[in-house]
Design an enzyme around this catalytic site. Structure first.
Site, PDB file in Angstrom:
ATOM      1  N   ASP A 516     -35.264  49.342  57.219  1.00 50.19           N
ATOM      2  CA  ASP A 516     -36.149  49.787  58.386  1.00 50.19           C
ATOM      3  C   ASP A 516     -36.647  50.996  58.316  1.00 50.19           C
ATOM      4  O   ASP A 516     -36.332  51.760  57.320  1.00 50.19           O
ATOM      5  CB  ASP A 516     -35.124  49.811  59.586  1.00 50.19           C
ATOM      6  CG  ASP A 516     -35.917  50.527  60.941  1.00 50.19           C
ATOM      7  OD1 ASP A 516     -37.004  49.916  61.185  1.00 50.19           O
ATOM      8  OD2 ASP A 516     -35.239  51.373  61.632  1.00 50.19           O
ATOM      9  N   ASP A 696     -31.388  50.899  61.880  1.00 48.14           N
ATOM     10  CA  ASP A 696     -30.537  51.660  63.033  1.00 48.14           C
ATOM     11  C   ASP A 696     -31.161  51.547  64.309  1.00 48.14           C
ATOM     12  O   ASP A 696     -30.456  51.813  65.325  1.00 48.14           O
ATOM     13  CB  ASP A 696     -30.986  53.465  62.685  1.00 48.14           C
ATOM     14  CG  ASP A 696     -32.344  53.493  63.231  1.00 48.14           C
ATOM     15  OD1 ASP A 696     -33.339  52.946  63.007  1.00 48.14           O
ATOM     16  OD2 ASP A 696     -32.530  54.633  64.041  1.00 48.14           O
TER      17      ASP A 696
END
Lengths: 809, 57
Positions: A516, A696
């Site tokens: 990510d 996250d």
């Protein structure tokens, strides 16, 4: 554990820095521009402080120490309606009521203390207890059920957000199972210790110092302890074995159940005819060790489930519905599709909808993982879980509760978790072939002794039983868990917390890594881009205005010029920016439209602010989310090891392209929504790749759960941390490389261990078939094989060392 | 060897005591919140009784 980690990391960042003059007395954050009474950063904090002081609970601040809260109290506390979630304690209403509330924003023990004390100060509250593990408040009170709203408002005004907890029934079932395992473990542990005490005496008595009468007494006592223990503590294995057999399969529990039952049965037979050998000790000790492993495994799984529940709670907040009779508060569940609802500024939205009126900015970090606020205007879609930052919005509801995007994410997460639960561990795969072979060997040795060896039936049965007991998968059952235990302690030393039992095994064959962007490869906070043309005095002038705002970009601007003094007479214009009237004219700091400038072509909305002053050229400040310090090094290391890497981000194209270019990641995709990320991972898996996901945000949660293995930084949302298999601490992205290296090493050791267990069996089984194995020999052989397996696992390299080797290489 | 008649019941009794103690602790909810309880020890306030009231399971 999580709380401690969290506190640690928070402390590192904000602890000592948050010193007296610049830190808010309540939340410990920076005071910024407009100090309230010179000590607080906002109204919420000063309100919370006044309440705490009014209750005489100032001790909270000493208990809390230096840890900053990081989150400010929500100011929109009115309009809570939790009446639907109140449960009477008994049929008699006089007994009182109770409610379970999820509390967001708990950091340390001082938070528990504060909430409990504040509630106990109310005369009608009988029980108020916060659990640091489950983050839930259990509240009981006497009197009217409606009191719940007032009591909840107390907690909210202290600066914690509350959500009603609804999945109580489900949680109870899981907890009951966990407790039953713990009880079985306690009983087996007690029995194992006492029987071993008796057995050691019997073994040493074989040398001649013990008469047959004493020996039989000891065997009788052992039996009296062992039989009830096996009946009680063996149930988890018997049930699982029975379930597997009924479906025509075999699992690890089948040989365990047969071995334990047989050992007990043979021992009872020996006891009855006062024979010299009994195997009660072997049966019960084995049971005890296996129960320990089973309990640890169960607990890890319980943690994962809680994540999805917490998500759903976000959609259970009360909603202000605009009806013909005016605004009304309703629980989200009773809102109809098509209702017009109002989202106040500062409020977390609880439904999906389309904006009808109002211009504002949304904190969409829960949905797309981006920290930059997203502008919103009529016609735009909003989703449950977003926070409305600037101005009130009117929405038409398009989905509520489980139908919202958030509900969809939670459902997919649960489904993906269950999919992972179906992962067949190596030990079970081995057991599938191992069990039939062992049982066949035992049968053959029985038949062999009866028909070829001319033994009587009794001693043939004894020998067959010895074969079963000595091959009882003790070393086999230990081979995998012991590597996991050692590996997780090594990972812990390197700052990585392993959460799922099978994660290491799943990570071993990984060939593709998906990252990510925001908060994973980057720090997750905007930073001012260095512009050599920018003069310090211009920056200072802008920062003086920015100091009056809490907008993320303004704070980033202030961070670039920390000694700027907040300017006087600054006014904040909702959805625009800041302005300040000076004698020469007006100064403006805000978006391009607000400053009267044409929008710049290359800059993305939300990553620049403009500054205009009378008599000076307009300025544009660009911001970018900075990369983690070791991001480039980590990517290079991983590329060197031959991993394929992808970048999947919810952010806009130019930003993602820029980051991917900097790091040299060839494959990237921008503007990916949470479900798109999961779909991309599923595609990769279909092509035969094994995928590690590092992320996250909530938008990564489904992908984290869907990937073969997943990692999250400790700065991640609770939900993401729960979905991930392992959580790494601090700003080091290199933890990803450490984790993969250790996973591969532990895979190798697991295979070695299984090999060792096999070698042990190759030696022990012929002895057993030949009839040489007495309980003493069995005990020595079994424990030495277990010891070898344990010692082998300890050869696993230390996490810290992996890092050192890495930096030398 | 008559000493065994005392020693064995004594050993079993002590072991049993430990087990019953553990089961009691488990039943009374002392393992429900392993993080919080460890930190609660550090609070010193007058109203200690208050905190002993815990929800009935």
């Amino acid at each position: 554990m999580n709380a401690a980690l969290l506190q640690l990391t928070r402390g590192d960042v904000a602890g000592p820095a948050a010193s007296a003059a610049t830190a808010c007395v309540h939340c410990g954050g920076e005071i910024g521009a407009a100090p309230i009474d010179g000590r607080f950063c906002c109204r919420g904090c000063s309100g919370a402080y006044a309440i705490i002081k009014g209750l005489g609970l100032e001790q909270y601040y000493t208990l809390r120490g230096n840890a900053a809260l990081g989150e400010r109290p929500e100011t929109a506390t009115d309009g809570i309606d939790w009446n639907d979630f109140v449960v009477p304690l008994a049929d008699d209403k006089a007994a009182g009521y109770r409610i379970e509330l999820l509390v967001e924003g708990l950091h340390c023990a001082a938070c528990l203390w504060l909430i409990e004390q504040a509630l106990h100060a109310q005369p009608d509250v009988t029980v108020a207890r916060v659990s640091a593990t489950t983050r839930r408040l259990h509240l009981e009170w006497k009197g009217k059920p409606e009191r719940v709203n007032a009591l909840g408002a107390i907690v909210q005004s202290l600066g914690y957000r509350c959500l009603p907890y609804t999945a109580e029934g489900l949680e109870r079932a899981g907890q009951a199972e966990e407790k039953a395992l713990l009880r079985a473990m306690a009983v087996a542990g007690f029995a194992a210790a006492n029987i071993m005490l008796l057995s050691v005496s019997v073994w040493s008595g074989h040398l001649g110092s013990m008469g047959p009468a004493t020996r039989d007494l000891f065997h009788l006592l052992s039996g009296l302890i062992a039989i009830p223990t096996i009946l009680y503590a063996g149930q988890p294995f018997f049930r699982s074995a029975y379930a597997a057999l009924r479906q025509g399969r075999s699992n690890m529990d089948v040989p365990i159940s047969i071995g334990v039952t047989l050992a007990a049965a043979v021992s009872v037979a020996e006891l009855v005819r006062s024979g010299p050998h009994a195997y009660f000790d072997a049966a019960v000790t084995l049971l005890f060790f296996l129960l320990v492993g089973r309990y640890l495994d169960r607990r890890a799984r319980g943690v994962a489930r809680r994540g999805a529940e917490r998500l759903i709670a976000f959609t259970a907040r009360p909603v202000t519905v605009l009806t013909a009779e005016g605004p009304r508060q309703r629980p989200a569940a009773r809102v109809q599709l098509g209702d017009r609802v109002l989202a106040a500024s500062g409020e977390r939205i609880a439904v999906d909808g389309v904006v009808r009126e109002g211009v504002s900015a949304l904190d969409a970090s829960l949905i797309d993982g981006e920290t930059m606020p997203r502008p919103i205007a009529p016609g735009g879609k909003v989703f449950a879980g977003m926070i409305n930052l600037d101005a009130p919005l009117q929405l038409d509801v398009t989905a509520v509760g489980r139908d919202t995007l958030l509900g969809e994410i939670a459902r997919l997460m649960e489904a993906a978790e269950q999919g992972k639960g179906r992962f067949v561990q190596l030990a079970d795969k081995v057991a599938r072939y191992y069990a039939p072979v062992v049982h066949l060997t035992a049968l053959l040795s029985f038949l062999g002794w009866v028909f070829i060896g001319d033994a009587d039936i009794r001693s043939a049965i004894l020998i067959a039983a010895a074969v079963l007991i000595i091959t009882c998968p003790c070393a086999l059952a230990l081979a995998v868990p012991v590597v996991q235990v050692v590996a997780s302690s090594r990972l812990m030393a390197a700052g990585i917390l392993l959460k799922s039992a099978s994660a290491l095994e799943r990570s071993a064959g990984i060939d593709t890594i998906v990252f990510d962007k925001t908060g994973t490869l980057t720090m997750g906070e905007p930073r001012l881009l260095v512009d050599p043309a920018l003069r310090p005095e211009d920056l200072r002038a802008a920062a003086e205005l920015a100091a009056r705002s809490r907008h993320p970009l303004c704070r980033a601007l202030l961070a670039a010029c920390p000694d700027a003094w907040p300017a006087e007479g600054v006014e904040e214009v909702s959805g625009g920016g800041l302005r300040r009237a000076t004698p020469d004219g007006e100064m403006r700091l805000g978006n391009a439209r607000f400053c009267g400038l044409p929008p710049s072509d290359d800059a993305m909305p939300g990553s620049e602010i403009c500054f205009t002053r009378p008599g000076a050229a307009p300025l544009r400040f660009r911001f970018q989310d900075a990369l983690r310090s070791d991001a480039a090094e980590t990517i290079a290391t991983l590329r060197g090891r031959g991993y394929r890497m992808l970048l999947l981000s919810g952010d806009r194209m130019p930003v993602v392209r820029e980051i991917a270019g900097q790091l040299g990641i060839a494959e990237w995709r921008a503007e990916t929504d949470p479900l798109g990320k999961a779909a991309c991972i599923a595609d990769l898996q279909r092509q035969g790749h094994r995928v590690l996901m590092v992320g996250d945000g909530l938008n990564d949660a489904v992908a984290l759960a869907a990937a073969d293995a997943s990692l999250s930084p400790t700065s991640a949302l609770d939900v993401a941390q729960n979905a991930a298999d392992a959580v790494f601490r601090g700003g080091r992205l290199m933890a990803v490389a450490d984790f993969l290296k250790l996973a591969n090493a532990s895979r190798r050791l697991t295979v070695e261990n299984l090999g060792l267990a096999l070698v042990y069996n190759l030696f022990a089984v012929p002895l057993a078939i030949a009839g040489f194995v007495t309980p003493l020999v069995a005990a020595v052989a079994m424990s030495s094989s277990s010891l070898v397996v344990v010692l082998n696992a300890l050869r696993l390299p230390r996490g810290q060392e992996t890092r050192k080797q890495e930096s030398q290489a | 060897m008559t000493i065994l008649l005392y020693l064995i019941p004594a050993a079993l009794g002590l072991g049993l005591l430990g087990m019953v103690g553990f089961l009691w602790a488990l039943r009374s909810g002392q393992f429900d919140d392993l993080e919080g309880e460890g930190q609660r020890v550090l609070f010193d306030d007058a109203d200690a009784q208050q905190r002993l009231r815990r929800p009935k399971q």
